[in-house]
Design a protein around this motif. Structure first.
Motif, short mmCIF file in Angstrom:
data_model
loop_
_atom_site.label_atom_id
_atom_site.label_comp_id
_atom_site.label_asym_id
_atom_site.label_seq_id
_atom_site.Cartn_x
_atom_site.Cartn_y
_atom_site.Cartn_z
N GLU A 1 14.24 -25.69 -25.86
CA GLU A 1 14.79 -26.13 -24.57
C GLU A 1 15.83 -27.22 -24.78
N HIS A 2 15.50 -28.20 -25.63
CA HIS A 2 16.43 -29.32 -25.82
C HIS A 2 17.66 -28.90 -26.59
N ARG B 1 19.53 -26.54 -26.17
CA ARG B 1 20.60 -26.01 -25.31
C ARG B 1 21.60 -27.09 -24.92
N TYR B 2 21.22 -28.34 -25.06
CA TYR B 2 22.04 -29.43 -24.57
C TYR B 2 22.58 -30.25 -25.74
N TYR C 1 22.32 -21.46 -21.59
CA TYR C 1 21.21 -21.91 -20.75
C TYR C 1 20.05 -20.92 -20.76
N GLY D 1 19.81 -28.72 -15.66
CA GLY D 1 19.99 -29.33 -16.97
C GLY D 1 20.08 -30.84 -16.92
N ARG E 1 20.54 -34.86 -22.18
CA ARG E 1 20.56 -33.52 -21.59
C ARG E 1 21.98 -33.04 -21.33
N ALA E 2 22.93 -33.92 -21.48
CA ALA E 2 24.34 -33.55 -21.30
C ALA E 2 25.19 -34.54 -22.08
N GLY F 1 26.92 -28.28 -19.86
CA GLY F 1 26.59 -29.21 -20.93
C GLY F 1 27.27 -30.55 -20.85
#
Length: 379
Positions: A4-5, A7-8, A112, A140, A243-244, A264
């Motif tokens: 999950e993490h 992705r960012y 995502y 996100g 997260r971004a 992102g």
């Protein structure tokens, strides 16, 4: 790192973006939110844009009711969001095709964890893919809009406006010809005069952050309390938990509370406000409220209705409504001072006519101040 993490991409970058600058310029110079979004010194420049340029812009993409984002959308799709050079950025954007745009959006969907759209390459497939991406971007950064559907409508509306500007699109040639003229004849000379201001702002950010870009959570203690990374807990949390990637946007307009999202990336302007947010809002709200008060009385609304097609004097209106002539005179004075009716003297009589343009502009100002979403049927 969890799936999950992964992705960012966290960290930060301090950069300029000519695409975002032009979106901001077109938003402000088209009359969107000018009084409350920028320092007072910028307002005369905004008002100096030739009316025929505005008319051509409105003919291309309509009168904005929200912050314009078409150039940012195209820059993201073309991979040039952080490009400052106009020629380099717009060359990539001009060459962008619908197929390229769809490929970019579907790549973001996969990032995502979402499956790409199926079927032929069409505008509708592109728009559907973009619509599916919006809630993923929001989630996100822990953002849950009060009205998710309206939020998605607004975002995809801007994406749909991109389609005719793409290579081969019906507005492609006209749009880029107009934008070149706007940039070289008007915007670039003004921007060059603001470069020193941008350098000072950028130096302040670099001193606070220690580098132009970096990994990990950025320091936000130096930002004003009006900045979204300070007053929006979910966005602050997204930055701190990586997260971004935070894009600290250096811009010449003095914006201090602007923020937006792209896949992102969390984008924020970091200008220093001259006053508090409450003062900015009050400066914009009070004059608007005074004009709205002119519509807060039933009798005045009736007067506007009965003169919408025909000029009438105070005696005629008083007779029609069955009220005293001095009462009509008082109400007409309030409407006239608010700019909603025009009055001329014919002998001893004061004859009133409706000013529909002023009324429409008042309604638009209310919408701009409240940042109302577009109605679904208008999109």
């Amino acid at each position: 790192m969890t799936e999950e993490h992964s992705r960012y991409r966290g960290g930060w970058v301090v950069a300029r973006s000519i695409a975002k600058e032009l979106d901001a310029a077109l938003s402000l110079f088209s009359g969107y939110g000018e009084e409350m979004d920028v320092p007072a010194e910028v307002i005369p420049v905004i008002r100096s844009v030739p009316e025929d340029w505005k008319a051509q812009w409105h003919d291309l993409l309509g009168i904005p009711r929200r912050w314009i984002g078409v150039l940012m959308e195209m820059a993201v799709l073309a991979g040039v969001l952080l490009e400052e050079d106009y020629s380099q950025a717009t060359l990539a954007m001009r060459e962008l095709t619908l197929e390229d745009a769809l490929r970019s959006v579907e790549s973001a969907l996969e990032r995502y964890g979402l499956a790409p759209e199926c079927g032929p390459i069409t505008e509708e497939r592109f728009v559907r893919a973009a619509a599916r991406l919006v809630p993923a971007i929001n989630q996100g950064v822990y953002l849950t809009p009060a009205n998710q559907e309206a939020f998605i409508r607004e975002a995809t509306y801007e994406v749909r406006r991109v389609v005719p500007l793409l290579s081969g699109g019906e507005l492609h040639a006209r749009f880029w010809l107009w934008l070149d003229r706007f940039y070289f004849e008007f915007y670039r000379p003004w921007r060059e005069a603001k470069l020193r201001h941008m350098e000072v702002e950028e130096a302040r950010a670099l001193a606070a952050l220690g580098a132009r870009e970096g990994a990990g959570a950025p320091d936000t203690a130096w930002l004003p309390r009006e900045n979204a990374l300070v007053f929006r807990p979910e966005l602050a949390h997204a930055a701190q938990t990586e997260r971004a990637r935070v894009f600290f946007w250096t811009q010449p307009f003095g914006l201090f509370d602007y923020w937006s999202l792209s896949p992102g990336m969390l984008i924020t302007a970091y200008g220093q406000p001259e006053h508090s947010m409450a003062e900015y809002l009050r400066d914009a709200a009070d004059p608007l409220a005074e004009r709205v008060k002119a519509l807060s009385d039933g009798t005045r609304l009736m007067l506007l209705r009965i003169i919408r097609n025909f000029a009438m004097d105070n005696t005629q209106m008083a007779d029609l409504l069955g009220i005293a002539r001095p009462t009509v005179s008082v109400h007409a004075k309030i409407l006239r001072e608010a700019g909603l009716i025009d009055t001329r003297q014919e002998g001893r009589a004061s004859v009133h006519t409706l000013n529909p343009q002023a009324l429409r502009e008042l309604f638009r100002e209310i919408e701009r101040f409240l940042r109302l979403p577009e109605d679904e049927e208008e999109q």
